[in-house]
Motif scaffolding. Sequence first.
Motif, short mmCIF file in Angstrom:
data_model
loop_
_atom_site.label_atom_id
_atom_site.label_comp_id
_atom_site.label_asym_id
_atom_site.label_seq_id
_atom_site.Cartn_x
_atom_site.Cartn_y
_atom_site.Cartn_z
N SER A 38 -7.34 -0.40 -4.78
CA SER A 38 -7.06 0.94 -4.26
C SER A 38 -8.31 1.80 -4.31
O SER A 38 -8.98 1.88 -5.35
CB SER A 38 -5.94 1.60 -5.09
OG SER A 38 -4.74 0.85 -5.01
N ALA A 75 0.83 -1.20 0.00
CA ALA A 75 0.00 0.00 0.00
C ALA A 75 0.87 1.25 0.00
O ALA A 75 0.53 2.27 -0.63
CB ALA A 75 -0.92 -0.01 1.21
N ARG A 90 -6.50 11.62 -3.40
CA ARG A 90 -5.62 10.83 -4.26
C ARG A 90 -5.74 11.29 -5.71
O ARG A 90 -4.76 11.35 -6.44
CB ARG A 90 -5.96 9.35 -4.13
CG ARG A 90 -5.53 8.74 -2.81
CD ARG A 90 -6.00 7.31 -2.65
NE ARG A 90 -5.47 6.71 -1.42
CZ ARG A 90 -5.78 5.51 -0.97
NH1 ARG A 90 -6.64 4.76 -1.66
NH2 ARG A 90 -5.25 5.05 0.14
N THR A 104 -3.26 3.81 4.86
CA THR A 104 -4.42 3.46 4.03
C THR A 104 -5.64 4.25 4.48
O THR A 104 -5.67 4.82 5.58
CB THR A 104 -4.75 1.95 4.15
OG1 THR A 104 -5.13 1.67 5.50
CG2 THR A 104 -3.54 1.09 3.79
N ARG A 127 2.54 1.67 -3.80
CA ARG A 127 1.75 1.51 -5.02
C ARG A 127 1.69 2.77 -5.87
O ARG A 127 1.87 2.71 -7.09
CB ARG A 127 0.33 1.04 -4.67
CG ARG A 127 -0.37 1.93 -3.67
CD ARG A 127 -1.70 1.38 -3.21
NE ARG A 127 -2.15 2.05 -2.01
CZ ARG A 127 -3.32 1.86 -1.44
NH1 ARG A 127 -4.17 1.02 -1.99
NH2 ARG A 127 -3.65 2.49 -0.35
#
Length: 338
Positions: free
Chosen positions: A103, A84, A109, A153, A87
């Motif tokens: 994801s 994670a 993001r 995460t 990535r």
Amino acid sequence: MKQFLTALALGASAVFASGAAQAATLDQVKQKGFVQCGVSTGLPGFSNPDEKGEWTGLDVDLCRAVAAAIFDDPAKVRFTPLTAKDRFTALQSGEIDVLSRNSTWTSSRDATQGLNFTATNYYDGQGFLVRKELGVKSAMELNGASVCTQSGTTTELNVADFFRTNNLQYEVVAFQGQEETLKAYESGRCEVFTSDQSQLYALRLKLANKDDHIVLPELISKEPLATAVRQGDDQWFDVVKWVHYAMLNAEEAGVTSKNVQEMLNSPNPDIRRMLGVEGNFGEQLGLTKDWVARIVSKVGNYGEAFDRNVGAGSPLQIERGKNALWTKGGLQYGPPIR
């Protein structure tokens, strides 16, 4: 003023050159002869290597479908397992061409990571895995629990929001990697393991006594799991996005890996456009007329991929739910190919 205009022109040229360089992913993929796909380090049902090192899963099949569309060969893809933490960096740096690794698509993001999410391959939500012996039937009974989660995460953020919103106390026990987090839960370092519900069903299979653990019914978040590509390359963005939509449209039209060849003779205009019998829709993407036929014949439609990897034909036995087609009460909806 002359110097200013010259500098401005040079700057514009540099930006144009940078954009041109970024917009060459499809050409680069064709030249090297394979798609480099970023996947998880091992999540059954989504991206997981078998004993022979062969990758399988719903995320894997998306990458194989991209390879089938480009090369007419789903084997022309190489997989890079990523944590994670690593990535997005791997995608930004060009180490991989596409990230297909459970994801979550979020605004931050999308805006700050230098990437574009293409389409949601799996609609998920965060849940909780607990031991049956605790006697817990609902997430609302987790007051004072110790919770294992993976750091870096959205999972870590969501669990904090859930306990804060419901005025519940908890202790977070965070780890870097997925396997490390699961081992900590299994060894008793925490009472609860939280992650996307699909992951919980998959990781539960890895536990020594899987029947001693249950997934609680509540979902505490929205987790649209989507593939991602680098920003600045609209053509590659379109290719990856429309591969997913092609698999959805094929399922909706009843085109499968078993009947795709006979469907080439269908009088239905939607099917004829989809399979390249009419129009040049594949060529508009930089592919061939038969790009959808290639995908379906070699990988299958979305329903086929779902069933064999996470659904009725898999050990996970996950119901379609939100991932059913829109015509069957789900959220999966493919824009028309026309």
